[in-house]
Design an enzyme around this catalytic site. Structure first.
Site, mmCIF file in Angstrom:
data_model
loop_
_atom_site.group_PDB
_atom_site.id
_atom_site.type_symbol
_atom_site.label_atom_id
_atom_site.label_comp_id
_atom_site.label_asym_id
_atom_site.label_seq_id
_atom_site.Cartn_x
_atom_site.Cartn_y
_atom_site.Cartn_z
ATOM 1 N N ASP A 1 19.597 46.479 110.465
ATOM 2 C CA ASP A 1 19.462 44.858 111.009
ATOM 3 C C ASP A 1 18.229 44.371 110.631
ATOM 4 O O ASP A 1 17.360 45.021 110.104
ATOM 5 C CB ASP A 1 19.556 45.260 112.627
ATOM 6 C CG ASP A 1 20.845 44.901 113.183
ATOM 7 O OD1 ASP A 1 22.053 44.443 112.387
ATOM 8 O OD2 ASP A 1 21.119 45.318 114.193
ATOM 9 N N LYS B 1 21.199 39.356 109.352
ATOM 10 C CA LYS B 1 21.373 37.932 108.922
ATOM 11 C C LYS B 1 20.414 37.574 108.018
ATOM 12 O O LYS B 1 18.863 37.558 108.464
ATOM 13 C CB LYS B 1 21.590 37.259 110.466
ATOM 14 C CG LYS B 1 21.740 35.756 109.960
ATOM 15 C CD LYS B 1 21.660 35.070 111.477
ATOM 16 C CE LYS B 1 21.722 33.550 111.119
ATOM 17 N NZ LYS B 1 21.368 32.713 112.151
#
Ligand code: SAH
Length: 459
Positions: free
Chosen positions: A249, A271
Site C-alpha cells: 500500500d 493510491k
C-alpha cells in the site's frame, strides 16, 4: 557501500602471503579454511608456518620478491610486520595486477577481510568498512548464537539431496521442502545431534512429497506498522522473507520492502498522488490469482491489517475462492501516535474507553455523533481525520464542547517527519493549518489534557 561483499572461489587458486611471522600466520590460518594453494614469501618462517610447510600444507618461497611472485593470484596478503617493506611489496603486487590486502593499512587494501561466522558451507561475512570493528564483533557474537554449530552439516546434507529433490519435485514444492527442512523437525533433529534421523526425514519428505503443506499456502495479511522499519513484527518480517509476491500500500516505508527476498515481486496497489485508489475488487482478484498460481502471497498494509485497512473485504474474497488466509497484526497508528507523544491510550481512572474511528462513513453525510462519542472517560482516535477536522470542530462547537474537548494531533508518527500539536477543539482547523499538518495523522479527542505534549514540531 564503499566495499561490496562477494564470495571468492578459492578451490585450487593461488593465495600469496608475504611475511613469515605472526601476522602472516594469522592470515594463513584464515586461508587454510579454504581450498586455496597458499604460498608464503619470506626469508624465514616462524615455527607455526614452518610446521605447516613441513606438513605440506603450504608452499614457501624465500627468493628475492619480484612482481612475478604476485601474478595469477586470487588474493595477496602483505603481512611482514614492517610498514616500509609492506608498502614496497604492495607496489610490486599492484604491478602484477593482484587484489591486495595489506595488514593494518586500510588505505592500501583492495579487499578487507570481514568478521566471519563459519558454518561452512554456510558462511556469514560481516563488514563495517573499518568504521566499527567492535560492532562487527557484536554482530558476529549474535550470529554465533543464532546459528547452531552443526548448521553447516545440515546445509551440506541438503546440498547433496538437491538433485534428488529436483528430479522428484516441482520448483514450488522444492522451495516449500527446504523451508520445511530449515524450519521444522529435520533441523530440530539435526540440532540435537540426530544427524541420520534428520537426513532420513528429508529423504522421506522428498520421496513422498509430504512435508506438511496441504493446499495453497495461506495468504498473509501483514501489518507493516506505522511506517518505520523497526516497528513491524518479527512474524511480519518472516512472512515478507518467505513471500514470492508482495502487494503493498501507500504509506509503506520502502525500507520495509527491503526486508523481503530480493527476487520477490513487489506490486504497488496503493493510491498514486492525485489518482484514484485501486478498486478493492481488483486488489482482491490479484491476491486470489497469485495464490492460485501457488505463490506465497503477502498483502502488506500499513499499521494493523484489522484497522481501517479493508482487510475484511480481501479476506472474504479469499474465503470465497477457497484460499486460506492469516492476519499478522501490526502496530496501529493510534498506538504509534500515542507512544510518540509519550502518552497512553487508556489510563486507569482517566480513560477506560478507547474509540477508533475515521470520522468518515461510507457516505459523505455519515459524520459520527462526535458529542455522543465524547463522553467523560473516553478517548477517540480519529484516523484519516485531517480532512474532516472542520466538521469535527463545527459539531463540537454546536454541542458547546469546543472549549472542553482537547485534541492531540500526531502526524507521521514514528517517522523522521513526525509532528505533534495540541489544541482545544475550538482551534482545531487553525492549529492544523498553522502547523502545516497533513495526512497521515491521528487526532485524539478527549475531555482532559493527555500526556505531556510539545507544541513544537519534532523531527
Ligand atoms: N491500517 C492502518 C490505518 C490505515 S488508514 C493502521 O492500523 O494504522 C490510514 C490512516 O492511518 C491515515 O490517514 C492516518 O490517519 C493513519 N496513519 C497511518 N500511519 C500513520 C502515521 N505514521 N502517523 C499518523 N497516522 C497514521
Amino acid at each position: 557501500m564503499k566495499t561490496f561483499p562477494m564470495f571468492l572461489t578459492m578451490a585450487g587458486r593461488r593465495v600469496v602471503i608475504a611475511g613469515g611471522g605472526e601476522q602472516a600466520a594469522q592470515k594463513c590460518r584464515l586461508i587454510l579454511k579454504t581450498e586455496a594453494q597458499i604460498t608464503i614469501l619470506a626469508s624465514s618462517l616462524d615455527p607455526e608456518l614452518a610446521d605447516l610447510h613441513a606438513a605440506g600444507k603450504i608452499g614457501w618461497d624465500n627468493t628475492a620478491i619480484t612482481a612475478q611472485h604476485f601474478a595469477d593470484t586470487a588474493l595477496v596478503f602483505i603481512a611482514t610486520g614492517c610498514p616500509g617493506i609492506d608498502s614496497a611489496l604492495h607496489a610490486l603486487a599492484k604491478d602484477a595486477g593482484a587484489t591486495v590486502n595489506v595488514v593494518d593499512r586500510p588505505d592500501l587494501c583492495d579487499a578487507i577481510t570481514p568478521s566471519i561466522v563459519d558454518r561452512s558451507p554456510v558462511v556469514v561475512a560481516i563488514g563495517t568498512e573499518g568504521t566499527a570493528p567492535v560492532l562487527a564483533r557484536q554482530i558476529k557474537t549474535r550470529m554465533e548464537e543464532l546459528l547452531e554449530p552443526r548448521l553447516g552439516d545440515l546445509a551440506a546434507v541438503v546440498g547433496r539431496l538437491r538433485d534428488s529433490a529436483a528430479m522428484r519435485l516441482k520448483p514450488r514444492q522444492r522451495r516449500d521442502l527446504w523451508r520445511w527442512v530449515f524450519n521444522g523437525p529435520a533441523r530440530d533433529a539435526h540440532k540435537r545431534g540426530a544427524e541420520r534421523e534428520a537426513a532420513q526425514l528429508i529423504k522421506d519428505a522428498i520421496a513422498t512429497a509430504d512435508f506438511g503443506q496441504a493446499g495453497p499456502a495461506p495468504v498473509s495479511l501483514v501489518g507493516a506498522g506505522p511506517g518505520s522499519k523497526d516497528l513491524i513484527t518479527l512474524r511480519g518480517v518472516q512472512r515478507l522473507q518467505e513471500a514470492d509476491i508482495i502487494f503493498y500500500d501507500r504509506l509503506i516505508d520502502p525500507e520495509i520492502l527491503d526486508l523481503a527476498r530480493r527476487d520477490a515481486e513487489r506490486v504497488y496497489v496503493g493510491k498514486a498522488p492525485g489518482a484514484h485508489s485501486w478498486p478493492q475488487d481488483k486488489i482482491s482478484g490479484l491476491l486470489v490469482a497469485a495464490a492460485r498460481q501457488g505463490q506465497r502471497v503477502v498483502r502488506l498494509k500499513c499499521g494493523d491489517p484489522g484497522v481501517f485497512a479493508r482487510g475484511a473485504e480481501e479476506a472474504d474474497a479469499l474465503t470465497e475462492a477457497g484460499i486460506p488466509f492469516e492476519i499478522v497484526p501490526g502496530v496501529t497508528a493510534a498506538s504509534a501516535a500515542s507512544a510518540a507523544m509519550g502518552g497512553f491510550l487508556t489510563e486507569r481512572g482517566q480513560c477506560d474507553t478507547l474509540v477508533l474511528t475515521t470520522g468518515r462513513g461510507e457516505h459523505i453525510d455519515d459524520t459520527p455523533d462526535w458529542p455522543g462519542l465524547l463522553t467523560q472517560g473516553r478517548r477517540v482516535a480519529v484516523y484519516m481525520g485531517v480532512g474532516t477536522a472542520d466538521r469535527i470542530e463545527a459539531a463540537l462547537t454546536t454541542a458547546g464542547l469546543a472549549h472542553i474537548v482537547e485534541v492531540d494531533i500526531v502526524a507521521n508518527a514514528q517517522m523522521p517527519s513526525q509532528k505533534i500539536a495540541q489544541c482545544k477543539a475550538a482551534d482545531l482547523t487553525q492549529t492544523i493549518n498553522n502547523h502545516g499538518i497533513t495526512n497521515p495523522a491521528i487526532l485524539f479527542l478527549s475531555h482532559r489534557k493527555t500526556a505531556p505534549v510539545q507544541l513544537a514540531h519534532t523531527a
